[in-house]
Motif scaffolding. Structure first.
Motif, PDB file in Angstrom:
ATOM      1  N   LEU A   1       0.814  -1.205   0.000  1.00 53.55           N
ATOM      2  CA  LEU A   1       0.000   0.000   0.000  1.00 53.55           C
ATOM      3  C   LEU A   1       0.856   1.267   0.000  1.00 53.55           C
ATOM      4  O   LEU A   1       0.303   2.381  -0.026  1.00 53.55           O
ATOM      5  N   LEU A   2       2.172   1.117   0.033  1.00 54.33           N
ATOM      6  CA  LEU A   2       3.052   2.272   0.107  1.00 54.33           C
ATOM      7  C   LEU A   2       3.089   3.017  -1.236  1.00 54.33           C
ATOM      8  O   LEU A   2       3.184   2.407  -2.296  1.00 54.33           O
ATOM      9  N   ARG A   3       3.009   4.346  -1.155  1.00 55.75           N
ATOM     10  CA  ARG A   3       3.090   5.192  -2.354  1.00 55.75           C
ATOM     11  C   ARG A   3       4.300   6.120  -2.240  1.00 55.75           C
ATOM     12  O   ARG A   3       4.688   6.523  -1.146  1.00 55.75           O
ATOM     13  N   ASP A   4       4.888   6.441  -3.376  1.00 53.35           N
ATOM     14  CA  ASP A   4       5.995   7.384  -3.385  1.00 53.35           C
ATOM     15  C   ASP A   4       5.513   8.781  -3.002  1.00 53.35           C
ATOM     16  O   ASP A   4       4.372   9.170  -3.306  1.00 53.35           O
ATOM     17  N   THR A   5       6.375   9.509  -2.326  1.00 47.46           N
ATOM     18  CA  THR A   5       6.107  10.936  -2.052  1.00 47.46           C
ATOM     19  C   THR A   5       7.259  11.736  -2.668  1.00 47.46           C
ATOM     20  O   THR A   5       8.253  12.035  -2.018  1.00 47.46           O
ATOM     21  N   ILE A   6       7.086  12.074  -3.970  1.00 47.29           N
ATOM     22  CA  ILE A   6       8.152  12.783  -4.709  1.00 47.29           C
ATOM     23  C   ILE A   6       7.550  13.963  -5.474  1.00 47.29           C
ATOM     24  O   ILE A   6       7.438  13.935  -6.708  1.00 47.29           O
ATOM     25  N   PRO A   7       7.154  14.986  -4.770  1.00 48.40           N
ATOM     26  CA  PRO A   7       6.757  16.190  -5.503  1.00 48.40           C
ATOM     27  C   PRO A   7       7.989  16.867  -6.101  1.00 48.40           C
ATOM     28  O   PRO A   7       9.121  16.572  -5.717  1.00 48.40           O
ATOM     29  N   PRO A   8       7.802  17.760  -7.052  1.00 46.09           N
ATOM     30  CA  PRO A   8       8.969  18.416  -7.687  1.00 46.09           C
ATOM     31  C   PRO A   8       9.750  19.282  -6.701  1.00 46.09           C
ATOM     32  O   PRO A   8       9.205  19.826  -5.735  1.00 46.09           O
ATOM     33  N   ASN A   9      11.057  19.378  -6.965  1.00 37.06           N
ATOM     34  CA  ASN A   9      11.957  20.307  -6.270  1.00 37.06           C
ATOM     35  C   ASN A   9      12.021  20.079  -4.756  1.00 37.06           C
ATOM     36  O   ASN A   9      12.014  21.022  -3.968  1.00 37.06           O
ATOM     37  N   LEU A  10      12.136  18.840  -4.345  1.00 32.95           N
ATOM     38  CA  LEU A  10      12.338  18.536  -2.931  1.00 32.95           C
ATOM     39  C   LEU A  10      13.736  18.956  -2.492  1.00 32.95           C
ATOM     40  O   LEU A  10      14.683  18.964  -3.287  1.00 32.95           O
TER      41      LEU A  10
END
Length: 333
Positions: A140-149
């Motif tokens: 159930l894990l989802r990536d958390t990669i918004p732009p410009n971290l």
């Protein structure tokens, strides 16, 4: 009290009288070749305490005019008394006796000792305790990669609890959340349930090089690890974080194998910041994200002390805090 010597002589002569007077024998040494018969005369072994009591009883002389039946009974009693009390010869236990009349064999019975079939049946019965599966195809894990971290943290793969809950590093023994706080990357020690709040709170995100959940990262093959390298490169090239932190030495080893075509040597490996030539996600118009190799946060890893692990994470935390101050980004709680 021992019987008189005259009676003992009479008993010897009565018991040891040969059946055939013509056969010369040494009565006192061979007992006319009949010594063994006194070792096997009775299947029931007398209790030693009873024998001792019998030897201690007072000697009562028999009647001088016994009947025929009394003579037979007295003769048998005298034979038993001489063989147990006077001769005091230890009983020889044969195989038949040891197998049939030993106390251990009598105490062992099918009612008290389970048979081989019962034991094998008991082994086949499933345990009532629920064991943790070695791997799970569902996560159930989802990536958390918004732009410009500011920082993208890359793990090896989800654990079983992480895959089931959808929160990174969800197992209580994992040190991930503790190291984030002690290094200054987060203001407090968050719970795994705050996974999806990290981008908005601290401008940091999470992903993994392999998506398949397993109980331990060592259960992954090199092919799985190497196959996740180009996927990670694409994610970084697309979202362009300022830096990438690899949470675990094995991730950097997989990237090195794919890039160099060989395993990294011991003298070539180091924790912390890597050379600029090793940036991840390099593409046209962008030089890629610098790579920081951190220690694993698994509670099972014992190759480094806690102080050594904190030292590595503190170096990363200092960089994150400095970048946060430079951009005037204050964590919102």
């Amino acid at each position: 009290m021992s019987p008189p010597a005259s009676i003992v002589e009479e008993l010897h002569e009565t018991i040891l009288a040969p059946e055939d007077e013509d056969v010369p024998v040494n009565k006192r040494t061979s007992f006319n070749g009949r010594l063994n018969q006194y070792f096997h005369t009775s299947k029931k072994i007398p209790n030693p305490s009873i024998v001792q009591d019998t030897s201690k009883r007072k000697w009562k002389p028999e009647s001088t005019t016994p009947s025929s039946n009394d003579e037979d009974t007295g003769s048998k009693q005298r034979q038993k008394l001489v063989s147990t009390s006077i001769l005091n010869i230890p009983r020889r236990i044969t195989r038949s006796h040891s197998a049939s009349s030993s106390p251990s064999s009598l105490s062992s019975s099918p009612a008290t000792e389970p048979s081989t079939a019962d034991r094998s049946r008991a082994r086949r019965q499933p345990s009532s305790r629920k064991s943790t599966p070695a791997s799970s195809p569902v996560s159930l894990l989802r990536d958390t990669i918004p732009p410009n971290l500011t920082l993208l943290l890359v793990g090896v793969n989800p654990g079983i609890m992480t895959g089931a809950t959808g929160y990174v590093y969800a197992h209580p023994s994992n040190l991930y959340w503790k190291f984030l706080h002690s290094s200054g990357i987060t203001a407090i020690q968050h719970a795994p349930s705050d996974t999806y709040r990290l981008p908005e709170l601290y401008n940091i995100g999470n992903t993994n090089i392999v998506e398949r959940p397993t109980r331990d990262a060592s259960m992954l093959s090199k092919a799985e690890m190497d196959g996740g390298v180009p996927v990670l490169e694409k994610k970084v090239a697309m979202q362009r974080p300022e830096a990438v932190c690899l949470v675990g030495k094995s991730i950097w080893e997989a990237i090195w194998r794919v890039r160099k075509g060989r395993a990294i040597r011991k003298e070539e490996f180091r924790y912390g910041w890597q050379d600029e030539s090793e940036n991840i996600g390099r593409c046209e118009g962008w030089n890629g994200a610098p790579v920081f190799v951190a220690t694993t946060t698994s509670g099972l890893a014992a190759g480094m002390s806690m102080a050594e692990k904190k030292c590595v994470w503190n170096e990363l935390g200092e960089w994150v805090v400095s970048r946060r101050e430079a951009s005037n980004r204050i964590p919102s709680m």
